[in-house]
Scaffold this motif. Structure first.
Motif, mmCIF file in Angstrom:
data_model
loop_
_atom_site.group_PDB
_atom_site.id
_atom_site.type_symbol
_atom_site.label_atom_id
_atom_site.label_comp_id
_atom_site.label_asym_id
_atom_site.label_seq_id
_atom_site.Cartn_x
_atom_site.Cartn_y
_atom_site.Cartn_z
ATOM 1 N N LEU A 125 0.837 -1.248 -0.209
ATOM 2 C CA LEU A 125 -0.037 0.088 -0.071
ATOM 3 C C LEU A 125 0.863 1.227 -0.055
ATOM 4 C CD1 LEU A 125 -2.714 -1.164 2.524
ATOM 5 C CD2 LEU A 125 -2.840 -1.134 0.228
ATOM 6 N N HIS A 126 0.375 2.395 -0.713
ATOM 7 C CA HIS A 126 1.121 3.387 -1.003
ATOM 8 C C HIS A 126 1.131 4.242 0.610
ATOM 9 C CE1 HIS A 126 1.952 4.327 -5.086
ATOM 10 N NE2 HIS A 126 0.655 3.526 -5.182
ATOM 11 N N MET A 127 1.886 4.943 0.750
ATOM 12 C CA MET A 127 2.213 5.786 2.019
ATOM 13 C C MET A 127 0.901 6.523 2.317
ATOM 14 S SD MET A 127 6.021 7.438 2.000
ATOM 15 C CE MET A 127 5.447 8.613 3.407
ATOM 16 N N VAL A 128 0.329 6.815 3.469
ATOM 17 C CA VAL A 128 -0.660 7.578 3.563
ATOM 18 C C VAL A 128 0.053 9.163 3.848
ATOM 19 C CG1 VAL A 128 -2.039 8.191 5.520
ATOM 20 C CG2 VAL A 128 -1.939 5.990 5.058
ATOM 21 N N THR A 135 2.447 10.404 -3.057
ATOM 22 C CA THR A 135 3.996 10.319 -2.705
ATOM 23 C C THR A 135 4.476 9.219 -3.814
ATOM 24 O OG1 THR A 135 3.318 8.314 -1.027
ATOM 25 C CG2 THR A 135 3.788 10.592 -0.410
ATOM 26 N N PRO A 136 5.659 9.228 -4.134
ATOM 27 C CA PRO A 136 6.170 8.196 -5.113
ATOM 28 C C PRO A 136 6.347 6.911 -4.283
ATOM 29 C CG PRO A 136 8.177 9.657 -4.324
ATOM 30 C CD PRO A 136 6.546 10.222 -3.669
ATOM 31 N N SER A 137 6.474 5.829 -5.083
ATOM 32 C CA SER A 137 6.412 4.273 -4.506
ATOM 33 C C SER A 137 7.990 4.273 -4.265
ATOM 34 C CB SER A 137 5.864 3.486 -5.317
ATOM 35 O OG SER A 137 6.293 3.377 -6.526
ATOM 36 N N HIS A 138 8.749 4.583 -5.001
ATOM 37 C CA HIS A 138 10.108 4.408 -5.072
ATOM 38 C C HIS A 138 10.943 5.530 -5.499
ATOM 39 C CE1 HIS A 138 8.945 2.447 -8.565
ATOM 40 N NE2 HIS A 138 10.088 2.741 -9.138
ATOM 41 N N ILE A 139 11.940 5.678 -5.344
ATOM 42 C CA ILE A 139 13.164 6.642 -5.871
ATOM 43 C C ILE A 139 14.384 5.925 -6.096
ATOM 44 C CG2 ILE A 139 14.363 8.724 -5.877
ATOM 45 C CD1 ILE A 139 11.760 9.866 -4.284
ATOM 46 N N PHE A 140 14.894 5.726 -7.329
ATOM 47 C CA PHE A 140 16.390 5.581 -7.460
ATOM 48 C C PHE A 140 17.392 6.508 -7.617
ATOM 49 C CE2 PHE A 140 15.008 0.996 -9.498
ATOM 50 C CZ PHE A 140 14.255 0.889 -8.213
ATOM 51 N N TYR A 141 18.017 6.636 -6.783
ATOM 52 C CA TYR A 141 18.891 7.849 -7.010
ATOM 53 C C TYR A 141 20.509 7.510 -6.613
ATOM 54 C CZ TYR A 141 21.218 12.269 -6.355
ATOM 55 O OH TYR A 141 21.835 13.528 -6.455
ATOM 56 N N ALA A 142 21.470 7.786 -7.688
ATOM 57 C CA ALA A 142 22.985 7.353 -7.581
ATOM 58 C C ALA A 142 22.810 5.906 -7.381
ATOM 59 C CB ALA A 142 23.652 8.062 -6.742
ATOM 60 N N ASP A 143 23.772 5.549 -6.305
ATOM 61 C CA ASP A 143 23.621 4.100 -5.822
ATOM 62 C C ASP A 143 22.876 3.859 -4.722
ATOM 63 O OD1 ASP A 143 25.000 5.485 -3.807
ATOM 64 O OD2 ASP A 143 26.572 4.176 -3.752
ATOM 65 N N ASP A 144 21.443 4.631 -4.754
ATOM 66 C CA ASP A 144 20.799 4.259 -3.339
ATOM 67 C C ASP A 144 19.313 3.857 -3.994
ATOM 68 O OD1 ASP A 144 22.480 4.577 -1.300
ATOM 69 O OD2 ASP A 144 22.226 6.885 -1.561
ATOM 70 N N LYS A 145 18.538 3.221 -3.342
ATOM 71 C CA LYS A 145 17.024 2.957 -3.792
ATOM 72 C C LYS A 145 16.281 3.205 -2.549
ATOM 73 C CE LYS A 145 17.008 -2.113 -3.909
ATOM 74 N NZ LYS A 145 17.668 -3.180 -4.914
ATOM 75 N N PHE A 146 15.072 3.802 -2.586
ATOM 76 C CA PHE A 146 14.291 4.068 -1.504
ATOM 77 C C PHE A 146 12.926 3.478 -1.960
ATOM 78 C CE2 PHE A 146 17.546 7.283 -1.570
ATOM 79 C CZ PHE A 146 17.684 7.363 -0.149
ATOM 80 N N ILE A 147 12.415 2.616 -1.048
ATOM 81 C CA ILE A 147 10.988 2.367 -1.234
ATOM 82 C C ILE A 147 10.059 2.860 -0.167
ATOM 83 C CG2 ILE A 147 9.453 0.282 -1.622
ATOM 84 C CD1 ILE A 147 12.002 -1.329 -2.516
ATOM 85 N N PHE A 148 9.011 3.469 -0.700
ATOM 86 C CA PHE A 148 7.858 4.040 0.474
ATOM 87 C C PHE A 148 6.739 3.373 0.311
ATOM 88 C CE2 PHE A 148 10.522 7.109 -1.403
ATOM 89 C CZ PHE A 148 11.414 7.731 -0.348
ATOM 90 N N CYS A 149 6.242 2.930 1.649
ATOM 91 C CA CYS A 149 5.006 2.356 1.687
ATOM 92 C C CYS A 149 4.588 2.562 2.900
ATOM 93 C CB CYS A 149 5.293 0.777 1.418
ATOM 94 S SG CYS A 149 6.075 -0.322 2.479
ATOM 95 N N ARG A 150 3.230 2.093 3.308
ATOM 96 C CA ARG A 150 2.373 2.083 4.621
ATOM 97 C C ARG A 150 3.208 0.872 5.263
ATOM 98 N NH1 ARG A 150 -3.741 2.104 3.761
ATOM 99 N NH2 ARG A 150 -2.902 3.675 2.441
ATOM 100 N N ALA A 151 3.054 1.134 6.685
ATOM 101 C CA ALA A 151 3.754 0.240 7.673
ATOM 102 C C ALA A 151 2.799 -0.789 8.188
ATOM 103 C CB ALA A 151 4.220 1.269 8.753
ATOM 104 N N ASP A 152 2.002 -1.335 7.626
ATOM 105 C CA ASP A 152 1.145 -2.373 8.058
ATOM 106 C C ASP A 152 1.967 -3.651 7.582
ATOM 107 O OD1 ASP A 152 0.802 -2.437 5.128
ATOM 108 O OD2 ASP A 152 -1.321 -2.579 5.266
ATOM 109 N N ASN A 153 1.265 -4.626 8.507
ATOM 110 C CA ASN A 153 1.894 -6.138 8.386
ATOM 111 C C ASN A 153 1.769 -6.625 6.828
ATOM 112 O OD1 ASN A 153 2.606 -6.094 11.107
ATOM 113 N ND2 ASN A 153 0.718 -7.153 11.535
#
Length: 171
Positions: A125-128, A135-153
């Motif tokens: 689920l997308h971030m609230v 909000t973006p689901s993910h961002i790849f930048y240089a040598d990092d990847k970020f994934i954003f989501c809801r903190a549910d189980n």
């Protein structure tokens, strides 16, 4: 300011805004997963990379050349000035290879598309976000990847399973 610099600056700004949203109280909570991918050049298997090139319909002659290049690399060890013969590389693309970015970008595109598919299928689920911001689901930048989501189980379990499967599949 060059277009490339502006693009990098905008990515960093979006990333900072999303991270700031993590500090806001929202029902259920949000999570950001960060992974450093600088070692990923050394972990993608050749079979995975060749499968990606096939899936993205690269021309067969290009595919044949790349396959030949990957499989024909030989290494030799020198001890006290004398060579101890040659042996083939067995699996990984190395960061110092000139072709590494060519392989790395399509492989990360597979990851990006899979994350979109999981988000669209509601398995993650997308971030609230406050005020209904998108909000973006993910961002790849240089040598990092970020994934954003809801903190549910459900989201965290599915993200963990997905990342494990992706890691196993790509080497």
């Amino acid at each position: 300011m060059s277009l490339c610099r502006v693009h990098r600056f905008m990515i960093v700004l979006v990333l900072l805004e999303v991270i700031n949203m993590l500090c806001k109280k929202v029902r259920g909570g949000n999570v950001a997963y960060k992974d450093d991918i600088h070692k990923a050049f050394e972990t993608h298997s050749w079979n995975f990379l060749l499968l990606v090139l096939t899936h993205f319909r690269f021309h067969p002659s290009f595919f044949g050349c790349i396959s030949t290049i990957l499989r024909s690399v030989m290494l030799s060890i020198r001890i006290k000035g004398s060579s101890l013969g040659f042996f083939p590389c067995s699996r990984d693309v190395r960061q110092s290879d000139n072709l590494s970015p060519l392989f790395f970008c399509p492989a990360e595109e597979v990851l990006s598309r899979a994350i979109f598919k999981l988000m669209n299928g509601m398995r993650i689920l997308h971030m609230v976000s406050p005020k209904g911001y998108i909000t973006p689901s993910h961002i790849f930048y240089a040598d990092d990847k970020f994934i954003f989501c809801r903190a549910d189980n459900k989201s965290l379990k599915n993200l963990s399973i997905f990342l494990q499967k992706y890691g196993d599949f790509c080497g």
